[in-house]
Structure formats: structure tokens, C-alpha cells
Motif scaffolding. Structure first.
Motif, PDB file in Angstrom:
ATOM      1  N   THR A 207      91.051  31.715  64.281  1.00 37.71           N
ATOM      2  CA  THR A 207      90.625  29.780  63.979  1.00 37.71           C
ATOM      3  C   THR A 207      90.681  29.023  63.431  1.00 37.71           C
ATOM      4  O   THR A 207      89.911  28.729  62.291  1.00 37.71           O
ATOM      5  N   VAL A 208      92.008  28.000  63.255  1.00 38.49           N
ATOM      6  CA  VAL A 208      92.027  27.196  62.358  1.00 38.49           C
ATOM      7  C   VAL A 208      91.907  25.890  62.138  1.00 38.49           C
ATOM      8  O   VAL A 208      91.615  25.368  63.292  1.00 38.49           O
ATOM      9  N   THR A 209      91.111  25.142  60.796  1.00 40.90           N
ATOM     10  CA  THR A 209      90.019  23.641  61.629  1.00 40.90           C
ATOM     11  C   THR A 209      90.863  22.958  59.890  1.00 40.90           C
ATOM     12  O   THR A 209      91.310  23.566  59.449  1.00 40.90           O
ATOM     13  N   GLU A 210      89.872  21.650  60.450  1.00 44.28           N
ATOM     14  CA  GLU A 210      90.058  21.160  59.003  1.00 44.28           C
ATOM     15  C   GLU A 210      89.850  21.403  57.791  1.00 44.28           C
ATOM     16  O   GLU A 210      89.794  20.857  56.600  1.00 44.28           O
ATOM     17  N   GLN A 211      88.494  23.032  58.040  1.00 41.85           N
ATOM     18  CA  GLN A 211      88.516  23.091  56.750  1.00 41.85           C
ATOM     19  C   GLN A 211      88.756  24.378  56.509  1.00 41.85           C
ATOM     20  O   GLN A 211      88.600  25.085  55.163  1.00 41.85           O
ATOM     21  N   THR A 212      89.841  24.752  57.128  1.00 47.97           N
ATOM     22  CA  THR A 212      90.910  25.756  56.208  1.00 47.97           C
ATOM     23  C   THR A 212      90.962  25.726  55.074  1.00 47.97           C
ATOM     24  O   THR A 212      91.464  24.918  54.566  1.00 47.97           O
ATOM     25  N   PRO A 213      90.882  26.443  53.601  1.00 48.56           N
ATOM     26  CA  PRO A 213      91.160  26.493  52.844  1.00 48.56           C
ATOM     27  C   PRO A 213      92.405  26.690  52.365  1.00 48.56           C
ATOM     28  O   PRO A 213      93.512  27.406  53.643  1.00 48.56           O
ATOM     29  N   PRO A 214      93.255  25.673  51.430  1.00 49.01           N
ATOM     30  CA  PRO A 214      94.967  26.501  50.936  1.00 49.01           C
ATOM     31  C   PRO A 214      95.344  27.119  50.534  1.00 49.01           C
ATOM     32  O   PRO A 214      94.967  28.318  50.684  1.00 49.01           O
ATOM     33  N   MET A 215      96.735  27.630  51.355  1.00 45.65           N
ATOM     34  CA  MET A 215      97.116  29.062  51.542  1.00 45.65           C
ATOM     35  C   MET A 215      98.472  29.289  50.433  1.00 45.65           C
ATOM     36  O   MET A 215      99.322  27.837  51.021  1.00 45.65           O
ATOM     37  N   PHE A 216      98.854  30.279  50.158  1.00 43.90           N
ATOM     38  CA  PHE A 216     100.385  30.625  49.667  1.00 43.90           C
ATOM     39  C   PHE A 216     100.388  31.695  50.421  1.00 43.90           C
ATOM     40  O   PHE A 216      99.581  32.625  50.560  1.00 43.90           O
ATOM     41  N   ILE A 217     101.593  31.682  50.900  1.00 45.29           N
ATOM     42  CA  ILE A 217     102.185  32.750  51.794  1.00 45.29           C
ATOM     43  C   ILE A 217     103.594  32.943  51.135  1.00 45.29           C
ATOM     44  O   ILE A 217     104.049  32.301  51.448  1.00 45.29           O
ATOM     45  N   PHE A 218     103.670  33.905  50.972  1.00 46.17           N
ATOM     46  CA  PHE A 218     104.972  35.252  50.800  1.00 46.17           C
ATOM     47  C   PHE A 218     105.203  36.514  51.523  1.00 46.17           C
ATOM     48  O   PHE A 218     103.910  37.464  51.567  1.00 46.17           O
ATOM     49  N   ALA A 219     106.389  36.129  51.953  1.00 41.82           N
ATOM     50  CA  ALA A 219     106.995  37.386  52.491  1.00 41.82           C
ATOM     51  C   ALA A 219     108.318  37.650  52.943  1.00 41.82           C
ATOM     52  O   ALA A 219     108.815  36.782  52.016  1.00 41.82           O
ATOM     53  N   THR A 220     109.151  38.391  53.177  1.00 42.87           N
ATOM     54  CA  THR A 220     110.368  38.685  53.478  1.00 42.87           C
ATOM     55  C   THR A 220     110.939  38.706  54.554  1.00 42.87           C
ATOM     56  O   THR A 220     110.248  39.334  55.806  1.00 42.87           O
ATOM     57  N   ALA A 221     112.497  38.375  55.026  1.00 41.07           N
ATOM     58  CA  ALA A 221     112.845  38.308  56.326  1.00 41.07           C
ATOM     59  C   ALA A 221     113.051  39.675  56.923  1.00 41.07           C
ATOM     60  O   ALA A 221     113.202  39.927  58.083  1.00 41.07           O
ATOM     61  N   ASP A 222     113.253  40.969  56.125  1.00 33.86           N
ATOM     62  CA  ASP A 222     113.306  42.277  56.418  1.00 33.86           C
ATOM     63  C   ASP A 222     111.944  42.854  56.830  1.00 33.86           C
ATOM     64  O   ASP A 222     112.277  43.943  56.774  1.00 33.86           O
ATOM     65  N   ASP A 223     110.745  42.484  56.413  1.00 39.15           N
ATOM     66  CA  ASP A 223     109.716  42.532  57.075  1.00 39.15           C
ATOM     67  C   ASP A 223     108.966  42.173  57.757  1.00 39.15           C
ATOM     68  O   ASP A 223     108.329  41.285  58.395  1.00 39.15           O
ATOM     69  N   ALA A 224     109.018  43.384  59.060  1.00 37.50           N
ATOM     70  CA  ALA A 224     108.669  42.815  60.480  1.00 37.50           C
ATOM     71  C   ALA A 224     107.170  43.089  60.823  1.00 37.50           C
ATOM     72  O   ALA A 224     106.399  42.729  61.478  1.00 37.50           O
TER      73      ALA A 224
END
Length: 262
Positions: A188-205
Motif C-alpha cells: 500500500t503506497v502512500t505519501e509516507q512511503t520512503p524513497p526507493m532505488f530499484i534495479f532489475a533486468t529485462a530478462d528477469d521474469a
């Protein structure tokens, strides 16, 4: 190495007796795998005093909520974070298949680290979570469920906030379990959700679509988000050399982390 036990007495939402985690016989790809975690712990890795940046990170290894890839996505990550100046805490959360218990554990871990911040020279009091695969799922759950009491309060520590100040999700799994690949309802994302860094690859289902779905939700609420999707790299590479994704994400994450703790 210093060890902190999360639960002094009864472990909430756990029916098994406390015991040491069990190493599985599977050591493929030179990975140490733990299972049967019933007495969750934090293992503390401290940076050199001269490098200490005053922030800390709780690391959630992956393993499909069945095992913990404890060296690949735990100890090796802690040592890398130490070189950046972070105090690192490797979390042995409950496996196998105790999703509620795992959430209890990461929430309690954040509270413990925050309550002990002065002792760990965490001058900025910034505490983040960093997770891989299922550990990325757990980090996302911690970042979106911090206002929910998932276990009965036990002591003064449980009066402390379990909201992470930031989250780093590396090839995170299980983010798009909603209908038609929408965001997992629990997140449940809200205005209080902390900043995030997300890393993934296109070939990772396991993580490509989920990373996009969560990023969109964060953007919708104007939460600071840095998303990177590399064309290849697969899943489960950690920091190990010989994989372009493993060699790329730490460089990008280091820049983001230095900025986020300013």
C-alpha cells in the motif's frame, strides 16, 4: 561478529522451537543457503571508524521465502556497504514459508536498530532496508506496511517506528501479484512511503514487470524513485563478478545512497 536476537522470549507467529538456522546441502554456484530459521537474528558489520557515514542498512537476503542466500545476498553485501561507510545488519528472517513471520522480523529489526542508533554511531538516524529477490519483496513490504501492527507489542523497543528511511530493491520478486499483473495488494503506497532505488533486468521474469508496477505506484504518489532496468543479467547475481548487472547496480546504488543520506 556481533549478533542481536530479535525476540527475547516467544517468537510471534512461530510454532517451532527456537534453534540455529540450518545450512542446506545445496551449495551450487558457491552459495551458502540457510533454512529453518525460527530464532531470527541480526548480524552486525561495522565500517572503519574513519569511514562511518552515520547511517545504517538492514540487509534482507533472497531465497524465495524458502531459504536465505546468506553469503551472496547478505555477508558480501554487508562488507560492500561497510566500504561506503554504512553500518550493516544482515537479517536472518524466518524461512521457509512464514511470510507473516518474516514481516514481523524486519519490522522488529528496524525498531531494534533505531532504538540502538546512538550505540552504533548513527548520527543521522537514517536507517534503510536493502533486499534481493524475496528479500526485495520483504523490503518493499516493510516500506509500505510500517503503520500496521503485525504482532503484539512486547516492550519499549516496540514503541519505536519501524518505517525505513529509504529502500534499495535489487531484482525484487513478488511485486505484481495483483490481478492482471497489478501491484501486490499488500503493498500500500502512500505519501509516507520512503524513497526507493530499484534495479532489475529485462530478462528477469521474477522482477522486471513488478519493478515497473511498483515504480508507477511510487510515481503516482510523488515518492522519490530511481529505477534502472538493464537489458540482461538474469536473477540472483548479487555482487559477483562476471555478470554485467552485478557490476552495474552497485555503482548506481552507491551514488543514490550517498545522496539519500545527505
Amino acid at each position: 561478529m556481533e549478533t542481536l536476537y530479535l525476540w527475547t522470549n516467544q517468537v510471534p507467529n512461530e510454532i517451532n522451537e527456537k534453534q540455529y538456522a540450518v545450512k542446506t546441502p545445496d551449495t551450487s554456484n558457491n552459495i551458502v543457503r540457510l533454512t529453518d530459521v525460527t530464532n531470527p537474528i541480526l548480524e552486525v558489520f561495522r565500517p572503519d571508524a574513519a569511514k562511518n557515514n552515520g547511517a545504517s542498512v538492514i540487509i534482507c537476503p533472497g531465497g524465495g521465502y524458502k531459504i536465505l542466500a546468506i553469503d551472496l545476498e547478505g555477508y558480501e553485501i554487508a562488507k560492500w556497504l561497510n566500504t561506503l561507510g554504512f553500518t550493516a545488519f544482515v537479517l536472518q528472517y524466518r524461512v521457509p514459508e512464514n511470510h507473516l513471520g518474516a514481516l514481523n522480523d524486519v519490522q522488529r529489526a528496524i525498531k531494534i536498530v533505531r532504538s540502538k542508533s546512538k550505540g552504533y554511531n548513527v548520527k543521522s538516524y537514517k536507517i534503510g532496508v536493502l533486499g534481493f529477490s524475496a528479500g526485495g519483496s520483504l523490503s518493499a513490504r516493510a516500506s509500505t506496511n510500517f503503520n500496521k501492527s503485525t504482532y503484539k507489542k512486547l516492550d519499549e523497543i516496540d514503541k519505536v517506528s519501524c518505517r525505513p528511511d529509504f529502500a534499495v530493491l535489487i531484482y525484487p520478486a513478488y511485486l505484481n501479484k495483483g490481478k492482471n499483473n497489478t501491484i501486490t495488494p499488500e503493498l500500500t503506497v502512500t505519501e509516507q512511503t520512503p524513497p526507493m532505488f530499484i534495479f532489475a533486468t529485462a530478462d528477469d521474469a521474477y522482477s522486471n514487470k513488478g519493478s515497473l508496477v511498483l515504480s508507477k505506484a511510487l510515481i503516482d504518489f510523488k515518492i522519490p524513485i530511481e529505477l534502472h532496468i538493464l537489458d540482461s543479467g538474469g536473477h540472483g547475481y548479487g555482487l559477483r563478478k562476471g555478470n554485467i548487472a552485478a557490476e552495474t547496480w552497485p555503482v548506481l546504488a552507491e551514488k543514490w545512497l550517498k545522496n539519500i543520506i545527505k
